[in-house]
Design an enzyme around this catalytic site. Structure first.
Site, PDB file in Angstrom:
ATOM      1  N   ASP A   1       0.809  -1.231   0.000  1.00  0.00           N
ATOM      2  CA  ASP A   1       0.000   0.000   0.000  1.00  0.00           C
ATOM      3  C   ASP A   1       0.840   1.277   0.000  1.00  0.00           C
ATOM      4  OD1 ASP A   1       0.703  -0.945   2.621  1.00  0.00           O
ATOM      5  OD2 ASP A   1      -0.605   0.566   3.492  1.00  0.00           O
TER       6      ASP A   1
ATOM      7  N   GLU B   1      -0.770  -1.928   5.137  1.00  0.00           N
ATOM      8  CA  GLU B   1       0.091  -1.855   6.327  1.00  0.00           C
ATOM      9  C   GLU B   1      -0.124  -0.526   7.031  1.00  0.00           C
ATOM     10  OE1 GLU B   1       3.018  -0.830   9.005  1.00  0.00           O
ATOM     11  OE2 GLU B   1       2.920   0.183   7.085  1.00  0.00           O
ATOM     12  N   GLU B   2      -0.265   0.547   6.245  1.00  0.00           N
ATOM     13  CA  GLU B   2      -0.359   1.889   6.848  1.00  0.00           C
ATOM     14  C   GLU B   2      -1.623   2.031   7.684  1.00  0.00           C
ATOM     15  OE1 GLU B   2       2.026   3.922   6.895  1.00  0.00           O
ATOM     16  OE2 GLU B   2       3.320   3.349   5.227  1.00  0.00           O
TER      17      GLU B   2
ATOM     18  N   ARG C   1      18.008  -5.838  14.397  1.00  0.00           N
ATOM     19  CA  ARG C   1      17.955  -5.665  15.849  1.00  0.00           C
ATOM     20  C   ARG C   1      17.150  -6.789  16.500  1.00  0.00           C
ATOM     21  NH1 ARG C   1      19.045  -2.213  19.818  1.00  0.00           N
ATOM     22  NH2 ARG C   1      17.670  -2.186  21.627  1.00  0.00           N
TER      23      ARG C   1
ATOM     24  N   HIS D   1       7.572   8.560   4.460  1.00  0.00           N
ATOM     25  CA  HIS D   1       6.338   9.375   4.568  1.00  0.00           C
ATOM     26  C   HIS D   1       6.552  10.822   4.113  1.00  0.00           C
ATOM     27  CE1 HIS D   1       3.861   6.562   7.428  1.00  0.00           C
ATOM     28  NE2 HIS D   1       4.643   5.893   6.589  1.00  0.00           N
TER      29      HIS D   1
HETATM   30 ZN    ZN Z   1       4.818   3.871   6.515  1.00  0.00          ZN
HETATM   31 ZN    ZN Z   2       6.145   1.252   5.666  1.00  0.00          ZN
END
Ligand code: ZN
Ligand code: ZN
Length: 408
Positions: A71, A137-138, A177, A380
């Site tokens: 997305d 996902e967002e 990580r 973003h």
């Molecule tokens: Zn994002």
């Molecule tokens: Zn992302």
């Protein structure tokens, strides 16, 4: 079949030019499904809405899930790239918005197509490969939607969940990580109510703009005054909508909040503090109605499995082409953890460097590198622009390397 880097770059530029918002990834999903079919995968579309699952089985062995998100975001692109997006879309609220792959999910999708091609051409492994292209996902619900649609019942439970997120660090750097790697995320919509009226007579109104502004100001004290300095917390008011004209006092203001935390207890405290402040400011303003707090989405921290991370790191080190670093806890969030948690499988999710290494040529210390990173457009941003070819090459190789360390 996307066998060459040029072909992958062409796929990437096409996806970048045609971004789609979460749950609307129909074109992207179609392109993904076509490539997977050509590569010989069993393909199922429409999983959890617009999700696509490809499976490739090669006898007995572990099942590896490779995940990418598809997305884009409601951002107006300002990169000036020849393949920049001019696309618009209609949101669920009926609003027309510009759309851009400002988080680099087009990189993730293209890299996973490339890795699917690489692993299909490689006959030296045994096991089962699940390539999962998830929607939204967002919005925070895409992974859960696939799980709710029977992802693991229908396609098998993986032994490990692997994936990556592109970041503005140099190409050739991978950030791995162990433990809490990406923050938990809570998105809230807060509506504060006032009493509207003429802009010339505020004394007859309760002004929700002033009330909303007080809420925004006071929320800044959650991190600075209520949370210990050593904790990782972000409280951002990303949207503030009120009013239609300069001379009209409106009757409500609507705020959009994004809250990131890594510790579950701190998360509970921060959410309680936000609610207390919103309700307190409404009382202080004399609001005629209680404010409304709605949870838009909420997903847990990504906790990387130490053993899986060691295995991925060893695999990356063996190839010798990357600088593998520990990026520290990232305040960005990801719903890939939802897949791992639902599968009961370990997760290894790493950062993929996507910035031009030339930008870092004069940096000679970690601090200087960090300063260059801070100066680059972040995910973003309307100017977020990974260096396509080298990033894709690195990202495909990283996915293949990690998957191959399970697929013996
Ligand atoms: Zn994002
Ligand atoms: Zn992302």
């Amino acid at each position: 079949m996307p066998a060459t880097l040029d072909e992958l770059v062409a796929i990437y530029e096409d996806l970048h030019r045609h971004p789609e918002l979460g749950r609307q990834e129909h074109r992207t999903a179609g392109i993904v499904a076509d490539h997977l079919r050509t590569l010989g995968y069993d393909v199922t579309s429409g999983v959890g809405g617009t999700g696509v699952v490809g499976t490739l089985a090669r006898g007995e062995g572990p099942t590896v899930l490779l995940r990418a998100d598809m997305d884009a975001l409601p951002v107006r692109e300002d990169t000036g790239l020849p393949y920049a997006s001019t696309a618009t879309a209609t949101t669920a609220d009926g609003e027309t918005v510009p759309v851009m792959h400002a988080c680099g999910h087009d990189v993730h999708t293209t890299c996973l197509i490339g890795a699917a091609a690489g692993l299909a051409a490689d006959t030296g492994w045994r096991g089962r490969l699940l390539v999962v292209f998830q929607p939204d996902e967002e919005g925070g619900g895409g992974a859960q939607a696939m799980v709710d649609d029977g992802l693991f019942e229908r396609f098998g439970t993986p032994d490990v969940v692997l994936g990556q997120h592109v970041a503005p660090v140099p190409v050739g750097v991978l950030g791995v990580r162990s433990g809490p790697a990406f923050a938990a995320s809570d998105a809230l919509r807060i509506t504060v109510h006032g009493a509207g009226g003429h802009g010339s007579r505020p004394e007859t109104t309760v002004d929700p703009v002033v009330l909303g502004a007080s809420v925004v100001q006071r929320l800044q004290t959650v991190v600075s005054r209520e949370v210990a300095a050593a904790e990782t917390v972000v409280v951002t008011v990303g949207s503030f909508h009120a009013g239609t004209a300069a001379n009209v006092i409106p009757d409500r203001a609507v705020l959009g909040l994004s809250i990131r935390t890594t510790d579950p207890d701190v998360r509970t405290r921060v959410l309680a503090a936000v609610e207390r402040i919103v309700r307190g400011e409404a009382i202080a303003a004399g609001a005629p109605r209680e404010p409304e707090l709605e949870v838009l989405n909420s997903f847990p921290a990504v906790v990387n499995d130490p053993v899986a991370c060691d295995r991925v790191r060893a695999s990356f080190a063996e190839e010798g082409r990357w600088l593998v670093v520990d990026p520290g806890p990232v305040t960005g969030s990801e719903d890939v953890g939802v897949l791992a948690e639902a599968a009961g499988a370990p997760c290894a999710y790493w950062l993929l460097g996507g910035a031009d290494p030339a930008l870092f040529a004069s940096a000679t210390s970690v601090d200087q590198i960090r300063r260059v990173v801070d100066g680059l457009p972040s995910n973003h941003s309307p100017r977020f622009a990974p260096l396509a070819g080298p990033t894709l090459e690195s990202g495909v190789a990283a996915l293949v390397s990690a998957a191959r360390s399970w697929l013996a």
